[in-house]
Write a protein that holds these residues in place. Structure first.
Motif, PDB file in Angstrom:
ATOM      1  N   ILE A 104       1.577  -1.208   0.224  1.00  0.00           N
ATOM      2  CA  ILE A 104      -0.187   0.070   0.397  1.00  0.00           C
ATOM      3  C   ILE A 104       0.885   1.360  -0.083  1.00  0.00           C
ATOM      4  O   ILE A 104       0.778   1.770  -0.644  1.00  0.00           O
ATOM      5  N   ALA A 105       1.953   1.072   1.035  1.00  0.00           N
ATOM      6  CA  ALA A 105       2.640   2.218   0.890  1.00  0.00           C
ATOM      7  C   ALA A 105       3.335   2.686  -0.610  1.00  0.00           C
ATOM      8  O   ALA A 105       3.909   3.412  -0.949  1.00  0.00           O
ATOM      9  N   LEU A 106       3.896   1.687  -1.031  1.00  0.00           N
ATOM     10  CA  LEU A 106       4.460   1.100  -2.557  1.00  0.00           C
ATOM     11  C   LEU A 106       3.555   1.993  -3.257  1.00  0.00           C
ATOM     12  O   LEU A 106       3.934   2.829  -4.635  1.00  0.00           O
ATOM     13  N   ALA A 107       2.474   1.623  -3.505  1.00  0.00           N
ATOM     14  CA  ALA A 107       1.403   2.718  -4.131  1.00  0.00           C
ATOM     15  C   ALA A 107       0.799   3.749  -3.893  1.00  0.00           C
ATOM     16  O   ALA A 107       0.992   3.916  -5.340  1.00  0.00           O
ATOM     17  N   ASP A 108       0.614   4.162  -3.293  1.00  0.00           N
ATOM     18  CA  ASP A 108       0.550   5.291  -2.605  1.00  0.00           C
ATOM     19  C   ASP A 108       1.879   6.687  -3.054  1.00  0.00           C
ATOM     20  O   ASP A 108       1.387   7.605  -3.765  1.00  0.00           O
ATOM     21  N   GLY A 118       2.939  11.565  -9.864  1.00  0.00           N
ATOM     22  CA  GLY A 118       1.268  11.570 -11.052  1.00  0.00           C
ATOM     23  C   GLY A 118       2.562  11.459 -12.183  1.00  0.00           C
ATOM     24  O   GLY A 118       2.066  11.919 -13.150  1.00  0.00           O
ATOM     25  N   LYS A 119       3.031  10.619 -12.671  1.00  0.00           N
ATOM     26  CA  LYS A 119       3.695  10.108 -13.958  1.00  0.00           C
ATOM     27  C   LYS A 119       3.570   8.739 -13.993  1.00  0.00           C
ATOM     28  O   LYS A 119       3.919   7.886 -14.893  1.00  0.00           O
ATOM     29  N   VAL A 120       2.651   7.978 -13.063  1.00  0.00           N
ATOM     30  CA  VAL A 120       2.333   6.048 -12.610  1.00  0.00           C
ATOM     31  C   VAL A 120       0.911   6.277 -12.842  1.00  0.00           C
ATOM     32  O   VAL A 120       0.889   6.690 -11.741  1.00  0.00           O
ATOM     33  N   GLU A 121       1.075   5.687 -13.180  1.00  0.00           N
ATOM     34  CA  GLU A 121      -0.717   5.120 -13.585  1.00  0.00           C
ATOM     35  C   GLU A 121      -0.560   3.784 -12.283  1.00  0.00           C
ATOM     36  O   GLU A 121      -0.098   2.810 -12.853  1.00  0.00           O
ATOM     37  N   VAL A 122      -1.359   3.280 -11.080  1.00  0.00           N
ATOM     38  CA  VAL A 122      -1.065   2.196 -10.355  1.00  0.00           C
ATOM     39  C   VAL A 122      -2.636   1.239 -11.432  1.00  0.00           C
ATOM     40  O   VAL A 122      -3.808   1.949 -11.132  1.00  0.00           O
ATOM     41  N   LEU A 145       5.298  -4.454 -10.007  1.00  0.00           N
ATOM     42  CA  LEU A 145       6.388  -3.793  -8.102  1.00  0.00           C
ATOM     43  C   LEU A 145       6.140  -4.969  -7.701  1.00  0.00           C
ATOM     44  O   LEU A 145       4.750  -4.859  -7.761  1.00  0.00           O
ATOM     45  N   ALA A 146       6.760  -5.379  -6.386  1.00  0.00           N
ATOM     46  CA  ALA A 146       6.375  -6.181  -5.105  1.00  0.00           C
ATOM     47  C   ALA A 146       6.957  -5.627  -4.319  1.00  0.00           C
ATOM     48  O   ALA A 146       7.825  -4.909  -4.066  1.00  0.00           O
ATOM     49  N   ALA A 147       6.538  -5.635  -3.062  1.00  0.00           N
ATOM     50  CA  ALA A 147       6.851  -4.633  -2.322  1.00  0.00           C
ATOM     51  C   ALA A 147       6.480  -6.135  -0.604  1.00  0.00           C
ATOM     52  O   ALA A 147       5.317  -6.651  -0.770  1.00  0.00           O
ATOM     53  N   THR A 148       7.941  -6.272  -0.292  1.00  0.00           N
ATOM     54  CA  THR A 148       7.442  -6.999   0.871  1.00  0.00           C
ATOM     55  C   THR A 148       7.675  -6.732   2.066  1.00  0.00           C
ATOM     56  O   THR A 148       8.322  -5.525   2.042  1.00  0.00           O
ATOM     57  N   GLU A 149       8.472  -7.661   3.601  1.00  0.00           N
ATOM     58  CA  GLU A 149       8.852  -7.209   4.499  1.00  0.00           C
ATOM     59  C   GLU A 149       9.673  -6.418   4.807  1.00  0.00           C
ATOM     60  O   GLU A 149      10.256  -6.006   5.759  1.00  0.00           O
ATOM     61  N   LEU A 150      10.583  -6.547   3.941  1.00  0.00           N
ATOM     62  CA  LEU A 150      12.075  -5.954   3.960  1.00  0.00           C
ATOM     63  C   LEU A 150      12.042  -5.290   2.665  1.00  0.00           C
ATOM     64  O   LEU A 150      13.244  -4.213   2.976  1.00  0.00           O
ATOM     65  N   ALA A 197      13.077   3.762   3.276  1.00  0.00           N
ATOM     66  CA  ALA A 197      13.869   4.403   2.607  1.00  0.00           C
ATOM     67  C   ALA A 197      14.125   4.191   1.041  1.00  0.00           C
ATOM     68  O   ALA A 197      14.290   4.689  -0.301  1.00  0.00           O
ATOM     69  N   ASP A 198      14.035   2.909   1.028  1.00  0.00           N
ATOM     70  CA  ASP A 198      13.937   2.087  -0.457  1.00  0.00           C
ATOM     71  C   ASP A 198      12.766   2.844  -1.530  1.00  0.00           C
ATOM     72  O   ASP A 198      12.802   2.437  -2.790  1.00  0.00           O
ATOM     73  N   ILE A 199      11.471   2.967  -0.917  1.00  0.00           N
ATOM     74  CA  ILE A 199      10.589   3.731  -1.608  1.00  0.00           C
ATOM     75  C   ILE A 199      10.937   4.734  -1.800  1.00  0.00           C
ATOM     76  O   ILE A 199      11.008   5.468  -3.297  1.00  0.00           O
TER      77      ILE A 199
END
Length: 447
Positions: free
Chosen positions: A359-363, A369-373, A424-429, A433-435
């Motif tokens: 969710i944090a990555l998607a937001d 404003g340049k990427v459509e989820v 793209l995938a996001a996990t507990e790791l 800062a990565d985002i």
């Protein structure tokens, strides 16, 4: 080749026995462009320490998953594997154990596999699970063959959201056979399967969360398939999602296949992994692989046995239930240890953490404003549309130490309609800062 013991007469006799005129005829199916007719130009002898230094230099050129921001998923996911897992699987009694040829004296291996099967059955909501398979893609293909045996029908529909490499594996397994129809892949949907099901349909194959990250409610599809006597095969590439989502068995799945890599098994450059397969109890006789069971010995003590094994391929060949003759035992053990350490509550917490990170990555991506989820619902993986082709952007970010996901065009080459799509995938790791680094990199490349 000086190490082959056969004489020219021996080879001629063997060729005659199989009805082949020459050794070259054995390789007729291999394209001439990949057949080597020369001795590789290898360097001269080097001392061992020089070879080690050279190999270390090559290894230092690798950019490992933990070396920076990492958003690659698409069927293989970076998760934290507790040190306990690696410690236990390296104990000699586990590390050197192989498939139980004499199961009655392999009680430790059988018990582990029995517990593994129980865990997989609980996760998937199915009655019975086998003792693992090679990986998720081949397990999917075996499930399709299993469904055709059960229904005695040939027609199979593969949804557009199935992982492209899983789809290609199914196509390879069924090469030359009629009845397989793969719906056109689309990030917007799985394809219109419901109206295609008829009384000649053996099975429907659908993935959830699918390749593009969408979560699919398969209950309506299960009802439609069952009304026509067809089976529903549900594929899961991210097994940790079942710590949060309802089990496929509760939604009407007849066969569930999955990739178990996310639990206990690191990425390891693509393998080995562990395939999971579970089904309804009434289909167990058609299940590929092997099944371990619990019993009581003559002295009333608890014991374990190899209840079902498809090693009949030694005598039945193409008529056998399966030609899978082993299982990913060490990877299954790592899976089982990791899941035991987590427990039911721990798995649920891990799944919620994965979803929160996604969710944090998607937001953050939408905020550029340049990427459509494209996803309305997702677990820990999602698809975005860039204003430019995704592959060059990914390469540019990789040069900056950011592994920004998988361009769909990499797995679907030649399709112009997907070249701007990025999974793209996001996990507990995945950290804040990565985002932030990914967003900054995208803003720079898309300026």
């Amino acid at each position: 080749m000086r190490y082959l013991p056969h004489s020219a007469a021996d080879r001629a006799h063997m060729l005659d026995a199989i009805g082949t005129a020459s050794v070259d005829d054995l390789f007729a199916a291999v394209p001439k462009s990949v057949l080597g007719t020369f001795v590789p130009d290898l360097p001269d002898y080097q001392p061992e320490f020089a070879v080690e230094a050279h190999m270390r230099a090559l290894a230092r050129r690798n950019h490992a998953a933990g070396d920076g921001p990492f958003f690659i998923g698409a069927g293989a996911y970076r998760h934290h594997v507790p040190a306990t897992v690696d410690h236990l699987i390296q104990r000699s009694e586990w590390l050197t154990a192989y498939t139980p040829y004499q199961p009655e004296i392999s009680q430790g291996t059988l018990q582990m596999l029995f517990e593994f099967q129980t865990q997989v059955a609980n996760l998937t909501g199915m009655d019975v699970a086998n003792a693992s398979m090679y990986d998720g893609s081949t397990a999917t293909a075996e499930a399709v063959l299993m469904a055709r045996r059960i229904t005695r029908r040939n027609k199979v529909f593969v949804s557009g959201g199935l992982h492209p490499q899983y789809r290609d594996t199914v196509v390879t397994y069924l090469s030359g056979e009629e009845g397989l129809e793969c719906l056109s892949p689309s990030p917007e949907g799985q394809g219109d399967i419901m109206d295609r099901i008829d009384t000649d349909t053996a099975a429907i194959v659908i993935q959830t969360p699918d390749f593009y990250g969408h979560i699919r409610d398969v209950s309506a599809l299960a009802e439609a398939a069952h009304a026509k006597g067809a089976l529903l095969i549900v594929v899961v590439t991210e097994i940790i999602s079942l710590g949060l989502l309802e089990a496929p068995g509760a939604l009407g799945a007849d066969i569930v296949v999955a990739e178990g890599q996310s639990l206990g098994n690191p990425l390891t450059f693509g393998g080995p992994y562990v395939g999971l397969l579970a089904c309804r109890e009434k289909f167990v006789r058609q299940m590929p692989g092997r099944l371990c069971g619990e019993t009581v010995d003559t002295e009333g003590e608890r014991g374990f046995v190899l209840t079902l094994s498809t090693r009949e391929q030694h005598i039945r060949r193409e008529k056998a239930t399966s030609n899978i003759c082993t299982n990913s035992g060490l990877c299954a053990l790592a899976f089982s240890i990791h899941l035991s350490l987590l427990g039911e509550k721990g798995l649920s917490r891990l799944a919620r953490l994965n979803h929160a990170r996604a969710i944090a990555l998607a937001d953050a991506l939408a905020g550029t404003g340049k990427v459509e989820v494209l996803n309305r619902s997702f677990f820990n993986e999602l698809t975005v549309r860039l204003p430019v082709p995704a592959a060059p952007v990914v390469e540019a970010l990789a040069a900056r130490g950011i592994l920004a996901g998988v361009p769909v065009s990499r797995l679907e080459p030649g399709r112009g309609d997907v070249e701007n799509l990025l999974v793209l995938a996001a996990t507990e790791l995945t950290t804040d800062a990565d985002i932030a680094a990914l967003v900054e990199g995208l803003n720079g490349e898309l300026a």
